[in-house]
Write an enzyme that holds these catalytic residues in place. Structure first.
Site, PDB file in Angstrom:
ATOM      1  N   CYS A 124      38.710  50.049  37.414  1.00 57.16           N
ATOM      2  CA  CYS A 124      39.971  50.634  37.851  1.00 57.16           C
ATOM      3  C   CYS A 124      40.183  50.376  39.342  1.00 57.16           C
ATOM      4  O   CYS A 124      39.260  50.527  40.132  1.00 57.16           O
ATOM      5  CB  CYS A 124      40.003  52.120  37.548  1.00 57.16           C
ATOM      6  SG  CYS A 124      40.115  52.392  35.769  1.00 57.16           S
ATOM      7  N   CYS A 161      42.997  48.633  34.687  1.00 61.62           N
ATOM      8  CA  CYS A 161      43.481  50.016  34.749  1.00 61.62           C
ATOM      9  C   CYS A 161      43.667  50.468  36.196  1.00 61.62           C
ATOM     10  O   CYS A 161      43.175  49.834  37.132  1.00 61.62           O
ATOM     11  CB  CYS A 161      42.546  50.957  34.001  1.00 61.62           C
ATOM     12  SG  CYS A 161      40.884  51.022  34.651  1.00 61.62           S
TER      13      CYS A 161
HETATM   14  C1  LIG Z   1      42.926  54.276  42.261  1.00 60.92           C
HETATM   15  O1  LIG Z   1      43.739  54.312  43.419  1.00 60.92           O
HETATM   16  C2  LIG Z   1      44.663  55.391  43.411  1.00 60.92           C
HETATM   17  C3  LIG Z   1      45.590  55.211  44.601  1.00 60.92           C
HETATM   18  O2  LIG Z   1      44.863  54.920  45.752  1.00 60.92           O
HETATM   19  C4  LIG Z   1      43.886  56.710  43.439  1.00 60.92           C
HETATM   20  O3  LIG Z   1      44.799  57.784  43.402  1.00 60.92           O
HETATM   21  C5  LIG Z   1      42.954  56.747  42.220  1.00 60.92           C
HETATM   22  O4  LIG Z   1      42.153  57.898  42.294  1.00 60.92           O
HETATM   23  C6  LIG Z   1      42.073  55.524  42.145  1.00 60.92           C
HETATM   24  N1  LIG Z   1      41.349  55.532  40.887  1.00 60.92           N
HETATM   25  C7  LIG Z   1      40.065  55.234  40.792  1.00 60.92           C
HETATM   26  C8  LIG Z   1      39.466  55.289  39.427  1.00 60.92           C
HETATM   27  O5  LIG Z   1      39.398  54.910  41.771  1.00 60.92           O
END
Ligand SMILES: *[C@@H]1O[C@H](CO)[C@@H](O)[C@H](O)[C@H]1NC(C)=O
Ligand SMILES: *[C@@H]1O[C@H](CO)[C@@H](O)[C@H](O)[C@H]1NC(C)=O
Ligand SMILES: *[C@@H]1O[C@H](CO)[C@@H](O)[C@H](O)[C@H]1NC(C)=O
Ligand SMILES: *[C@@H]1O[C@H](CO)[C@@H](O)[C@H](O)[C@H]1NC(C)=O
Ligand SMILES: *[C@@H]1O[C@H](CO)[C@@H](O)[C@H](O)[C@H]1NC(C)=O
Ligand SMILES: *[C@@H]1O[C@H](CO)[C@@H](O)[C@H](O)[C@H]1NC(C)=O
Ligand SMILES: *[C@@H]1O[C@H](CO)[C@@H](O)[C@H](O)[C@H]1NC(C)=O
Length: 263
Positions: free
Chosen positions: A87, A169
């Protein structure tokens, strides 16, 4: 093979024998090289059984007409080395090979392309095919894409890019080329295979990075990007940013730059 080239400057029957010996030597070396390249690249990823992957790989095309290898032939290989959900790190690209891999080679903490995964990196730049009635892997005389689409190499990249897009994702990034007229080209793998697989249930955002070089021809205002926003699954947020090639290189050169601050 340098020696073979020199020996060929003989004449008559000697040259003919030398030619035959050298040709079969060349084929054997080609085959052995392919398998050893496969293993040496694979062994960099210690969590996989490379012999198992080699067997799953070979069954896709060996002993088959090299123009009749469907994308599904690689399903067992993909099942043996599935892509991980990365992700926010998944990086797609079209026509930006050098720049994008120059970056991911140094910043795999931030971005991962298909060619950085086990299967992608093992098979990157390689050519292979089988032949009916033989269990060997050939590296020469394999059909070009223009001759037949269902060839072993093309089907592999088709299947693996679909699978890579399937697991994307969070925030995904795509690096497109601002030095060409149609950065979002409908015939590219990105447009035809990957984008249609992005689903809003997994992918929140698509960030397009338009690489701007000295000879820029297009940018984020290009009409082809309008097409991208139209085919994108509803619910996925789209953004596009023009980023100079030097800024991307800077991000690669300075690990202290946070991933989110690269552009
Ligand atoms: C991915 O990036 C978004 C925006 O910066 C953040 O809100 C989210 O927690 C992140 N997800 C992961 C799985 O790191
Ligand atoms: C973009 O495409 C042009 C023309 O094919 C090529 O010269 C250039 O290297 C590409 N840019 C990147 C970032 O790969
Ligand atoms: C594939 O070719 C590109 C361009 O020549 C190169 O940068 C890259 O390292 C090669 N990949 C592998 C796995 O050798
Ligand atoms: C190819 O391999 C299969 C299964 O291992 C074997 O049954 C067959 O005889 C082999 N064919 C040739 C031409 O070597
Ligand atoms: C990829 O494979 C699918 C399924 O066989 C096919 O419909 C599609 O045309 C292929 N795409 C490309 C870009 O080759
Ligand atoms: C983007 O490209 C268009 C068309 O080539 C050009 O008119 C415009 O100035 C460019 N915009 C930027 C921010 O470079
Ligand atoms: C947008 O997509 C349509 C339909 O696929 C195509 O005919 C058109 O050429 C595309 N436009 C651009 C600018 O890529």
């Amino acid at each position: 093979m340098g020696l073979c080239k020199k020996l060929l400057i003989g004449d008559g029957i000697t040259a003919l024998i030398t030619l035959i010996v050298c040709l079969s030597l060349g084929l054997t070396v080609g085959r052995r090289n392919f398998k050893s390249t496969f293993f040496s690249r694979c062994e960099k990823f210690t969590e996989y059984d490379c012999q198992k992957l080699w067997d799953a790989f070979q069954q896709a095309y060996v002993n088959k007409d090299p123009c009749k290898v469907p994308v599904e032939a690689y399903d067992p290989l993909l099942a043996a080395a599935p892509f991980k959900h990365q992700c926010n790190k998944t990086m797609f690209w079209s026509q930006t090979n050098g720049v994008v891999h120059g970056l991911t080679a140094k910043r795999n903490d931030c971005f991962v392309t298909l060619e950085d995964t086990l299967l992608g990196s093992v098979l990157d730049n390689l050519t292979w095919c089988g032949k009916e009635g033989s269990n060997d892997t050939f590296t020469t005389g394999c059909p070009e894409w223009s001759k037949c689409e269902n060839n072993p190499v093309h089907s592999f990249w088709n299947r693996s890019s679909a699978a890579f897009a399937d697991v994307a994702c969070g925030d995904v990034t795509a690096m497109l080329n601002g030095s060409i007229n149609t950065p979002f080209n409908p015939t590219s793998a990105f447009a035809s295979i990957e984008v249609p697989r992005f689903k809003a249930s997994r992918v929140k955002k698509l960030n397009v990075v338009m690489v701007i070089q000295k000879n820029a021809r297009s940018n984020c205002t290009d009409p082809s990007l309008k097409n991208l926003t139209q085919v994108l699954d509803r619910g996925i947020t789209y953004s596009c940013k023009d980023v100079s090639e030097s800024q991307i290189q800077e991000c690669g050169a300075k690990p202290e730059i946070a991933c989110g601050a690269c552009w």
